[in-house]
Design a protein around this motif. Structure first.
Motif, PDB file in Angstrom:
ATOM      1  N   LEU A   1       0.823  -1.206   0.000  1.00 50.26           N
ATOM      2  CA  LEU A   1       0.000   0.000   0.000  1.00 50.26           C
ATOM      3  C   LEU A   1       0.861   1.262   0.000  1.00 50.26           C
ATOM      4  CD1 LEU A   1      -2.843  -1.002   2.503  1.00 50.26           C
ATOM      5  CD2 LEU A   1      -2.777  -1.246   0.013  1.00 50.26           C
ATOM      6  N   SER A   2       1.950   1.239   0.761  1.00 49.50           N
ATOM      7  CA  SER A   2       2.843   2.400   0.808  1.00 49.50           C
ATOM      8  C   SER A   2       3.427   2.694  -0.563  1.00 49.50           C
ATOM      9  CB  SER A   2       3.970   2.165   1.824  1.00 49.50           C
ATOM     10  OG  SER A   2       3.460   2.039   3.127  1.00 49.50           O
ATOM     11  N   VAL A   3       3.869   1.658  -1.258  1.00 41.51           N
ATOM     12  CA  VAL A   3       4.441   1.848  -2.597  1.00 41.51           C
ATOM     13  C   VAL A   3       3.372   2.354  -3.564  1.00 41.51           C
ATOM     14  CG1 VAL A   3       5.487   0.669  -4.565  1.00 41.51           C
ATOM     15  CG2 VAL A   3       6.260   0.151  -2.243  1.00 41.51           C
ATOM     16  N   SER A   4       2.150   1.833  -3.455  1.00 44.79           N
ATOM     17  CA  SER A   4       1.072   2.273  -4.336  1.00 44.79           C
ATOM     18  C   SER A   4       0.786   3.753  -4.158  1.00 44.79           C
ATOM     19  CB  SER A   4      -0.208   1.466  -4.059  1.00 44.79           C
ATOM     20  OG  SER A   4      -0.014   0.101  -4.350  1.00 44.79           O
ATOM     21  N   ILE A   5       0.757   4.203  -2.908  1.00 46.53           N
ATOM     22  CA  ILE A   5       0.463   5.610  -2.632  1.00 46.53           C
ATOM     23  C   ILE A   5       1.577   6.508  -3.161  1.00 46.53           C
ATOM     24  CG2 ILE A   5       0.117   7.299  -0.792  1.00 46.53           C
ATOM     25  CD1 ILE A   5      -1.162   5.009   0.840  1.00 46.53           C
ATOM     26  N   GLN A   6       2.821   6.098  -2.966  1.00 49.12           N
ATOM     27  CA  GLN A   6       3.933   6.924  -3.438  1.00 49.12           C
ATOM     28  C   GLN A   6       4.004   6.962  -4.962  1.00 49.12           C
ATOM     29  OE1 GLN A   6       5.498   8.943  -1.493  1.00 49.12           O
ATOM     30  NE2 GLN A   6       4.345   8.094   0.233  1.00 49.12           N
ATOM     31  N   LEU A   7       3.679   5.854  -5.610  1.00 49.39           N
ATOM     32  CA  LEU A   7       3.652   5.861  -7.073  1.00 49.39           C
ATOM     33  C   LEU A   7       2.553   6.776  -7.608  1.00 49.39           C
ATOM     34  CD1 LEU A   7       4.270   2.087  -7.920  1.00 49.39           C
ATOM     35  CD2 LEU A   7       5.878   4.000  -8.124  1.00 49.39           C
ATOM     36  N   ALA A   8       1.520   6.994  -6.795  1.00 52.25           N
ATOM     37  CA  ALA A   8       0.426   7.873  -7.213  1.00 52.25           C
ATOM     38  C   ALA A   8       0.861   9.326  -7.328  1.00 52.25           C
ATOM     39  CB  ALA A   8      -0.740   7.748  -6.231  1.00 52.25           C
ATOM     40  N   ASN A   9       2.065   9.664  -6.854  1.00 51.18           N
ATOM     41  CA  ASN A   9       2.570  11.029  -7.018  1.00 51.18           C
ATOM     42  C   ASN A   9       2.696  11.433  -8.473  1.00 51.18           C
ATOM     43  OD1 ASN A   9       3.305  12.398  -4.397  1.00 51.18           O
ATOM     44  ND2 ASN A   9       4.263  10.408  -4.066  1.00 51.18           N
ATOM     45  N   VAL A  10       2.697  10.464  -9.377  1.00 52.41           N
ATOM     46  CA  VAL A  10       2.789  10.793 -10.801  1.00 52.41           C
ATOM     47  C   VAL A  10       1.614  11.663 -11.222  1.00 52.41           C
ATOM     48  CG1 VAL A  10       1.559   8.705 -11.550  1.00 52.41           C
ATOM     49  CG2 VAL A  10       3.183   9.815 -13.092  1.00 52.41           C
ATOM     50  N   ALA A  11       0.454  11.485 -10.577  1.00 47.72           N
ATOM     51  CA  ALA A  11      -0.711  12.300 -10.923  1.00 47.72           C
ATOM     52  C   ALA A  11      -0.462  13.767 -10.596  1.00 47.72           C
ATOM     53  CB  ALA A  11      -1.951  11.792 -10.178  1.00 47.72           C
ATOM     54  N   ALA A  12       0.147  14.034  -9.431  1.00 48.44           N
ATOM     55  CA  ALA A  12       0.442  15.420  -9.059  1.00 48.44           C
ATOM     56  C   ALA A  12       1.449  16.044 -10.016  1.00 48.44           C
ATOM     57  CB  ALA A  12       0.968  15.470  -7.625  1.00 48.44           C
ATOM     58  N   ILE A  13       2.445  15.265 -10.430  1.00 46.30           N
ATOM     59  CA  ILE A  13       3.465  15.778 -11.348  1.00 46.30           C
ATOM     60  C   ILE A  13       2.837  16.122 -12.700  1.00 46.30           C
ATOM     61  CG2 ILE A  13       5.593  15.213 -12.578  1.00 46.30           C
ATOM     62  CD1 ILE A  13       6.324  13.419 -10.205  1.00 46.30           C
ATOM     63  N   VAL A  14       2.008  15.223 -13.210  1.00 47.38           N
ATOM     64  CA  VAL A  14       1.357  15.465 -14.497  1.00 47.38           C
ATOM     65  C   VAL A  14       0.459  16.690 -14.411  1.00 47.38           C
ATOM     66  CG1 VAL A  14      -0.311  14.545 -16.146  1.00 47.38           C
ATOM     67  CG2 VAL A  14       1.493  13.067 -15.239  1.00 47.38           C
ATOM     68  N   TYR A  15      -0.255  16.823 -13.305  1.00 50.19           N
ATOM     69  CA  TYR A  15      -1.157  17.971 -13.159  1.00 50.19           C
ATOM     70  C   TYR A  15      -0.387  19.287 -13.169  1.00 50.19           C
ATOM     71  CZ  TYR A  15      -4.254  21.392 -11.038  1.00 50.19           C
ATOM     72  OH  TYR A  15      -4.971  22.525 -10.795  1.00 50.19           O
ATOM     73  N   VAL A  16       0.717  19.343 -12.448  1.00 42.60           N
ATOM     74  CA  VAL A  16       1.507  20.578 -12.401  1.00 42.60           C
ATOM     75  C   VAL A  16       2.027  20.928 -13.786  1.00 42.60           C
ATOM     76  CG1 VAL A  16       3.637  21.599 -11.513  1.00 42.60           C
ATOM     77  CG2 VAL A  16       2.127  20.351  -9.978  1.00 42.60           C
TER      78      VAL A  16
END
Length: 469
Positions: free
Chosen positions: A122-137
């Protein structure tokens, strides 16, 4: 009018003002006291801001009028209270889903094939989800999307994900061999993580269009999401023999709270008395033309961009540092209590008190503000070093009093982190130009996610190499 409202400024009319250089075509003003330019921008405390790069003042009467509208006596207390509640509940929807998954950990570890190792997945899944924030910016920098669309989408995705968890939280599949994997929970955690990480770079920039007290309310709601999830879990008693209800019911409750967050945001968008607290428009263009010097160079652009860039870097770097330290400590602090007799109660209370004081720290920014973020970061480093020292001595069999000191220091540390995490955004709103506020606040949010990513993975590596044996 300017002299009457700000007697400390000695303003003298300056003739021969060219058309388009200010909002008063017939006059400009020069500060005789400092010979520096002054612009009345929409700052939360309505104070004049001095720039050290030009002599002509640019006074915007429209902005002054908007400030009068918000700070005038006709604004009723109940209107501010309702606006704060709406911003609080909207912020609650940011990390509520992810925190809800974590508090179900006793049930997940018992029912899923990964057992206690599911936390690592779960921890790895949440951290990989940071790609959404990067794409949005990146997208927002090249082609801005209105906040009302991105925030609405985040909350709607959170609602749908919570409903999906009701039916798929325990679904498994065979992937890459004969071992079953909790594919349903891992995928939905990744989607919920995208909601959480994207909310950091969307919710704060939107809140900063409004009064600073609403920024504090939004931040308090975001910080309180873990506390609300824990309170519901206490009533549920997950993993206990007297468990009151299962995970599906819990996720229905989470979905209901997220619906409340979505409705709150819709009300913020359409209620006129909430919009009157708005100080600025999103993605605004500069309201002035660059002031030309004698050699034809825009004197304001160079100096102001350098000055504001340095100030922005201070906020971005401090946010990254405190997030690396915070998420690293969150990942390993529980191990520092293993050597104590009352370790179970200590782990429980450090988690509960940390969430409470962290929320109080965010709330405190509505009543007391100091922008000395470097000193606040140094104070957090001192507290962090004490906690790290106690972690190193986890197997020394110290007296339980030392263990409770960890709980107390962590509570203070959580307050300091919650306060500075919010004040960094308020500082951006105070010192940046109107057209730069959204972009800089998004970068502060992105540095938050970068810091959490780095800190979490360092903590994961330390746990795997040192504490797993």
């Amino acid at each position: 009018e300017i002299r009457a409202r700000h007697p400390q400024l000695q303003l003298e009319p300056k003739e021969e003002a060219s058309e388009g250089r200010g909002h008063f075509p017939s006059q400009q003003f020069t500060c005789m006291e400092s010979k520096h330019s002054i612009e009345m921008a929409s700052r939360q405390d309505s104070k004049p801001k001095a720039y050290f790069f030009a002599e002509d003042a640019v006074i915007n009467p429209e902005v002054i009028e908007s400030n009068e509208k918000v700070t005038g006596a006709h604004i009723k207390t109940w209107q501010l209270a309702v606006a704060c509640v709406l911003f609080f509940w909207t912020g609650l929807g940011s990390w509520l889903l992810i925190n809800g998954i974590w508090v179900q950990f006793p049930i997940l570890a018992y029912h899923l094939p990964e057992g206690y190792a599911i936390s690592s997945y779960l921890s790895v899944s949440i951290q990989l989800a940071n790609v959404a924030a990067i794409v949005y910016v990146i997208v927002q920098t090249t082609r801005p999307i209105p906040h009302k669309y991105t925030i609405s989408l985040c909350l709607l995705v959170g609602i749908v994900t919570s409903v999906f968890l009701v039916y798929f939280w325990d679904r498994t599949a065979y992937i890459g061999g004969s071992k079953r994997t909790s594919i349903g929970l891992i995928v939905l955690t990744f989607v919920g993580g995208m909601v959480g990480t994207t909310s950091v770079v969307t919710f704060f920039p939107y809140a900063m269009l409004f009064d600073y007290r609403l920024v504090s309310a939004m931040s308090t709601g975001m910080g309180c999401s873990g506390l609300i999830a824990s309170v519901i879990a206490i009533g549920q008693q997950p993993g206990q023999p007297e468990e009151q209800f299962g995970s599906p019911t819990y996720y229905w409750i989470t979905a209901g709270l997220l619906v409340g967050s979505f409705i709150s945001f819709i009300l913020i968008t359409f209620l006129p008395f909430v919009q009157q607290f708005r100080h600025r428009d999103e993605a605004v263009a500069p309201k002035y033309e660059p002031i030309q010097s004698d050699v034809g160079e825009p004197t304001k652009t160079r100096a102001s961009q350098l000055y504001l860039f340095k100030k922005g870097i201070i906020c971005i770097s401090n946010q990254c540092v405190i997030c690396v330290l915070w998420y690293f400590m969150m990942g390993i602090l529980s191990f520092s209590m293993y050597g104590y007799k009352d370790a179970t109660r200590m782990v429980f209370w450090y988690g509960v008190l940390g969430m409470i004081t962290g929320t109080l720290g965010r709330l405190a920014t509505a009543f007391f503000k100091t922008y000395r973020v470097v000193y606040m970061t140094l104070a957090q480093i001192i507290l962090w070093c004490y906690l790290l020292a106690m972690l190193i001595m986890w197997d020394r069999h110290l007296d339980d009093g030392w263990g409770w000191s960890i709980v107390a220091v962590y509570a203070v540390y959580a307050f300091a982190y919650g306060y500075e995490d919010t004040i960094l955004y308020l500082r951006v709103g105070w010192e940046q130009e109107q057209e730069n506020i959204e972009q800089v606040s998004r970068m502060v949010g992105l540095s938050n996610q970068a810091g959490s990513f780095i800190g979490s993975f360092i903590a994961f590596g330390v746990v795997m190499t040192h504490f797993s044996t």
